[in-house]
Motif scaffolding. Structure first.
Motif, mmCIF file in Angstrom:
data_model
loop_
_atom_site.group_PDB
_atom_site.id
_atom_site.type_symbol
_atom_site.label_atom_id
_atom_site.label_comp_id
_atom_site.label_asym_id
_atom_site.label_seq_id
_atom_site.Cartn_x
_atom_site.Cartn_y
_atom_site.Cartn_z
ATOM 1 N N VAL A 48 -18.672 22.571 -31.875
ATOM 2 C CA VAL A 48 -17.777 22.305 -33.000
ATOM 3 C C VAL A 48 -17.067 23.584 -33.442
ATOM 4 O O VAL A 48 -17.681 24.650 -33.497
ATOM 5 N N ARG A 49 -15.762 23.475 -33.736
ATOM 6 C CA ARG A 49 -15.029 24.632 -34.265
ATOM 7 C C ARG A 49 -15.457 24.876 -35.693
ATOM 8 O O ARG A 49 -15.439 23.961 -36.514
ATOM 9 N N LEU A 50 -15.840 26.103 -36.001
ATOM 10 C CA LEU A 50 -16.381 26.369 -37.335
ATOM 11 C C LEU A 50 -15.301 26.386 -38.415
ATOM 12 O O LEU A 50 -15.589 26.115 -39.567
ATOM 13 N N ASN A 51 -14.053 26.666 -38.072
ATOM 14 C CA ASN A 51 -13.048 26.738 -39.147
ATOM 15 C C ASN A 51 -12.594 25.379 -39.662
ATOM 16 O O ASN A 51 -12.190 25.253 -40.804
ATOM 17 N N ASP A 52 -12.662 24.336 -38.829
ATOM 18 C CA ASP A 52 -12.244 23.027 -39.335
ATOM 19 C C ASP A 52 -13.206 21.900 -38.962
ATOM 20 O O ASP A 52 -12.882 20.721 -39.146
ATOM 21 N N ALA A 53 -14.375 22.263 -38.438
ATOM 22 C CA ALA A 53 -15.421 21.281 -38.105
ATOM 23 C C ALA A 53 -14.971 20.252 -37.068
ATOM 24 O O ALA A 53 -15.577 19.201 -36.917
ATOM 25 N N GLU A 54 -13.907 20.547 -36.329
ATOM 26 C CA GLU A 54 -13.454 19.616 -35.303
ATOM 27 C C GLU A 54 -14.223 19.841 -33.993
ATOM 28 O O GLU A 54 -14.682 20.945 -33.713
ATOM 29 N N ILE A 55 -14.358 18.776 -33.219
ATOM 30 C CA ILE A 55 -15.054 18.878 -31.939
ATOM 31 C C ILE A 55 -14.169 19.602 -30.929
ATOM 32 O O ILE A 55 -13.025 19.203 -30.706
ATOM 33 N N ALA A 56 -14.698 20.645 -30.326
ATOM 34 C CA ALA A 56 -13.927 21.396 -29.326
ATOM 35 C C ALA A 56 -14.342 20.999 -27.912
ATOM 36 O O ALA A 56 -13.534 21.029 -26.988
ATOM 37 N N GLY A 57 -15.586 20.636 -27.761
ATOM 38 C CA GLY A 57 -16.072 20.286 -26.432
ATOM 39 C C GLY A 57 -17.517 19.822 -26.483
ATOM 40 O O GLY A 57 -18.073 19.601 -27.569
ATOM 41 N N PHE A 58 -18.101 19.669 -25.296
ATOM 42 C CA PHE A 58 -19.478 19.187 -25.201
ATOM 43 C C PHE A 58 -20.224 19.938 -24.104
ATOM 44 O O PHE A 58 -19.676 20.154 -23.022
ATOM 45 N N GLU A 59 -21.473 20.296 -24.388
ATOM 46 C CA GLU A 59 -22.295 20.863 -23.321
ATOM 47 C C GLU A 59 -23.086 19.751 -22.657
ATOM 48 O O GLU A 59 -23.733 18.938 -23.325
ATOM 49 N N ALA A 60 -23.042 19.716 -21.323
ATOM 50 C CA ALA A 60 -23.810 18.745 -20.553
ATOM 51 C C ALA A 60 -25.226 19.280 -20.348
ATOM 52 O O ALA A 60 -25.400 20.393 -19.866
ATOM 53 N N LEU A 61 -26.213 18.482 -20.723
ATOM 54 C CA LEU A 61 -27.611 18.895 -20.567
ATOM 55 C C LEU A 61 -28.355 17.864 -19.732
ATOM 56 O O LEU A 61 -28.259 16.661 -19.983
ATOM 57 N N MET A 62 -29.082 18.330 -18.749
ATOM 58 C CA MET A 62 -29.692 17.414 -17.787
ATOM 59 C C MET A 62 -31.004 16.830 -18.303
ATOM 60 O O MET A 62 -31.772 17.508 -18.986
ATOM 61 N N ARG A 63 -31.223 15.580 -17.954
ATOM 62 C CA ARG A 63 -32.475 14.890 -18.289
ATOM 63 C C ARG A 63 -33.051 14.279 -17.019
ATOM 64 O O ARG A 63 -32.314 13.790 -16.172
ATOM 65 N N TRP A 64 -34.378 14.321 -16.914
ATOM 66 C CA TRP A 64 -35.035 13.725 -15.751
ATOM 67 C C TRP A 64 -36.028 12.684 -16.224
ATOM 68 O O TRP A 64 -36.990 13.018 -16.922
ATOM 69 N N ASP A 65 -35.795 11.442 -15.828
ATOM 70 C CA ASP A 65 -36.722 10.371 -16.142
ATOM 71 C C ASP A 65 -37.579 10.142 -14.903
ATOM 72 O O ASP A 65 -37.189 9.425 -13.987
ATOM 73 N N HIS A 66 -38.744 10.760 -14.892
ATOM 74 C CA HIS A 66 -39.640 10.689 -13.733
ATOM 75 C C HIS A 66 -40.341 9.332 -13.719
ATOM 76 O O HIS A 66 -40.824 8.875 -14.760
ATOM 77 N N PRO A 67 -40.392 8.686 -12.531
ATOM 78 C CA PRO A 67 -40.943 7.320 -12.489
ATOM 79 C C PRO A 67 -42.392 7.237 -12.983
ATOM 80 O O PRO A 67 -42.794 6.222 -13.570
ATOM 81 N N LYS A 68 -43.194 8.282 -12.754
ATOM 82 C CA LYS A 68 -44.599 8.214 -13.188
ATOM 83 C C LYS A 68 -44.855 8.979 -14.485
ATOM 84 O O LYS A 68 -45.672 8.585 -15.295
ATOM 85 N N ARG A 69 -44.172 10.100 -14.636
ATOM 86 C CA ARG A 69 -44.497 10.960 -15.771
ATOM 87 C C ARG A 69 -43.558 10.796 -16.962
ATOM 88 O O ARG A 69 -43.718 11.487 -17.964
ATOM 89 N N GLY A 70 -42.581 9.947 -16.810
ATOM 90 C CA GLY A 70 -41.628 9.799 -17.919
ATOM 91 C C GLY A 70 -40.686 10.966 -17.976
ATOM 92 O O GLY A 70 -40.427 11.614 -16.964
ATOM 93 N N SER A 71 -40.219 11.243 -19.183
ATOM 94 C CA SER A 71 -39.188 12.262 -19.292
ATOM 95 C C SER A 71 -39.767 13.678 -19.185
ATOM 96 O O SER A 71 -40.735 14.030 -19.863
ATOM 97 N N ILE A 72 -39.176 14.471 -18.296
ATOM 98 C CA ILE A 72 -39.610 15.860 -18.106
ATOM 99 C C ILE A 72 -38.477 16.761 -18.584
ATOM 100 O O ILE A 72 -37.330 16.575 -18.168
ATOM 101 N N PRO A 73 -38.767 17.711 -19.485
ATOM 102 C CA PRO A 73 -37.675 18.523 -20.040
ATOM 103 C C PRO A 73 -37.142 19.536 -19.031
ATOM 104 O O PRO A 73 -37.876 19.970 -18.138
ATOM 105 N N PRO A 74 -35.860 19.910 -19.182
ATOM 106 C CA PRO A 74 -35.264 20.872 -18.248
ATOM 107 C C PRO A 74 -35.993 22.215 -18.239
ATOM 108 O O PRO A 74 -36.018 22.883 -17.200
ATOM 109 N N SER A 75 -36.606 22.578 -19.358
ATOM 110 C CA SER A 75 -37.347 23.852 -19.367
ATOM 111 C C SER A 75 -38.468 23.819 -18.333
ATOM 112 O O SER A 75 -38.955 24.842 -17.888
#
Ligand code: C2E
Ligand code: MG
Ligand code: MG
Ligand code: MG
Length: 283
Positions: A48-75
Motif C-alpha cells: 500500500v502507498r503510505l501517502n494515500d493508502a492506495e494499493i500499489a501492488g501485491f506480493e505473491a506468497l507460496m502455500r503448500w497444502d501437503h496431502p498428509k501433513r496439511g499446510s506447511i509454511p514457506p519458512s
C-alpha cells in the motif's frame, strides 16, 4: 528435553529445524511432485502507498497444502527447496502463476496501474536460463515487465556476485523491478545496494518493529539513504496506524503488513480490486 534426559548428560546440538534428516528427504521428494499434483498455490498480500493508502501492488506468497501433513509454511519448505534444484521449478511456478493472475485481474478489472511481486531465491541467479525463462513467461502472459517485481534476499548472491550482478542487470534491462528483501536483518550489507541494480528496498519487520529508542534514527537513516540512491522503500510488518503515518512522514513509500491486509487468494484480490477501483470496472 535436555532436562528430561537427567543428570549432567549433554545432549548433542540439534538445529531448531523441526524436521529430521529423513523427514527432510521425504519432504524434498514430495515437493518435487507438489507442482504437478496441484498442491502449491499463491496468496497475495497488498503493498500500500503510505501517502494515500492506495494499493500499489501485491506480493505473491507460496502455500503448500501437503496431502498428509496439511499446510506447511514457506519458512519450512523453501529452505528444503533451496538445498536442491527444486527451487528453480518452484520459482518459475510462482513467476508463471503470479503473472498469469495479474493478467486475469487486468482483464476483469481494467488496466490497473498495479504490480505483482514474486520472491525468487538468490540461488536461482546462478541458473543461466533464468532470464530467458522469465522473458518467455512475460511474453506468454502478455505482461508489461514494469508491472512485475522480483524480490531477492541476499543469502546466496555473494556466492558468485559477478554472475548475480549480470543476471540482475539483464532483468532490470528487460524492465522488471528488483527489490532487495529482508533488508536490515542478519546478513544484508550496504554493499548490496551499490553492487547490484536494485530499485527497491524492503525493510524487514524486525527493523520496522524494533522497540529501542534508536528505532526512529535507524528508520530515518535507511529511508533517507534509499531516497538519495533514488530507490523506493517498502516497510514490512507495520503494526499500528501511528507507525504507518510516522513512516510516511519519514518518506517511506509503501507499507505491507497485516494492518493493511493479510495474504489472500487471487479470486479475493479480484473482488478487492473491483471494489477499490470501481470506475475501472471493465474497460
Ligand atoms: P518475505 O518475502 O519477507 O514475505 C513476507 C512475510 O511476512 C510473509 O510470510 C507474510 O505473510 C509475512 N507478513 C506480512 N505482514 C506481516 C505482519 O504484519 N506481521 C508479521 N509478523 N508477518 C507478516 P510467509 O508467507 O510465511 O513467507 C515467509 C517467507 O517465505 C517469505 O518472506 C519469503 O522469504 C519466503 N517465500 C514465500 N513464498 C515464496 C516463494 O514463492 N518463493 C521463495 N523463494 N520464497 C518464498
Ligand atoms: Mg518477499
Ligand atoms: Mg521480507
Ligand atoms: Mg523473509
Amino acid at each position: 528435553r535436555a532436562k528430561k534426559a537427567g543428570g549432567n548428560r549433554v545432549e548433542p546440538y540439534r538445529p531448531a529445524f523441526r524436521t529430521s534428516g529423513t523427514d527432510r528427504l521425504q519432504l524434498e521428494t514430495d515437493l518435487r511432485r507438489a507442482i504437478e499434483r496441484n498442491e502449491l498455490s499463491l496468496v497475495y498480500q497488498p503493498i500500500v502507498r503510505l501517502n494515500d493508502a492506495e494499493i500499489a501492488g501485491f506480493e505473491a506468497l507460496m502455500r503448500w497444502d501437503h496431502p498428509k501433513r496439511g499446510s506447511i509454511p514457506p519458512s519450512e519448505f523453501i529452505p528444503i527447496a533451496e538445498s536442491s534444484e527444486v527451487i528453480n521449478q518452484l520459482g518459475l511456478f510462482a513467476f508463471e502463476r503470479a503473472t498469469s493472475d495479474l493478467g486475469e485481474w487486468q482483464i476483469q478489472t481494467g488496466q490497473l496501474p498495479i504490480f505483482v511481486s514474486v520472491n525468487l531465491s538468490s540461488g536461482q541467479l546462478l541458473n543461466n536460463d533464468l532470464h530467458d525463462d522469465i522473458r518467455a513467461i512475460l511474453h506468454k502472459n502478455r505482461c508489461n515487465p514494469s508491472q512485475v517485481m522480483v524480490e531477492l534476499t541476499e543469502s546466496l548472491m555473494m556466492e558468485n556476485p559477478e554472475q548475480a550482478r549480470l543476471v540482475l542487470q539483464k532483468l532490470r534491462d528487460s524492465g522488471l523491478k528488483l527489490a532487495l528483501d529482508d533488508f536490515g536483518t542478519g546478513h544484508s550489507s550496504l554493499a548490496y545496494l551499490t553492487r547490484f541494480p536494485f530499485d527497491t528496498i524492503k525493510m524487514d519487520k524486525a527493523l520496522v518493529k524494533d522497540e529501542s529508542d534508536k528505532r526512529t534514527i535507524l528508520l530515518r537513516s535507511v529511508i533517507g539513504m534509499a531516497r538519495e540512491l533514488e530507490m523506493q522503500v517498502v516497510a514490512e510488518g507495520i503494526e499500528s496506524e501511528e507507525d504507518a503515518i510516522q513512516l510516511g512522514q519519514m518518506g517511506c513509500h509503501y507499507g505491507q503488513s497485516f494492518l493493511f491486509g493479510p495474504p489472500i487468494s487471487s479470486d479475493l484480490i479480484q473482488r478487492l480490486l473491483k471494489e477499490r477501483f470501481p470506475l475501472m470496472k471493465r474497460a
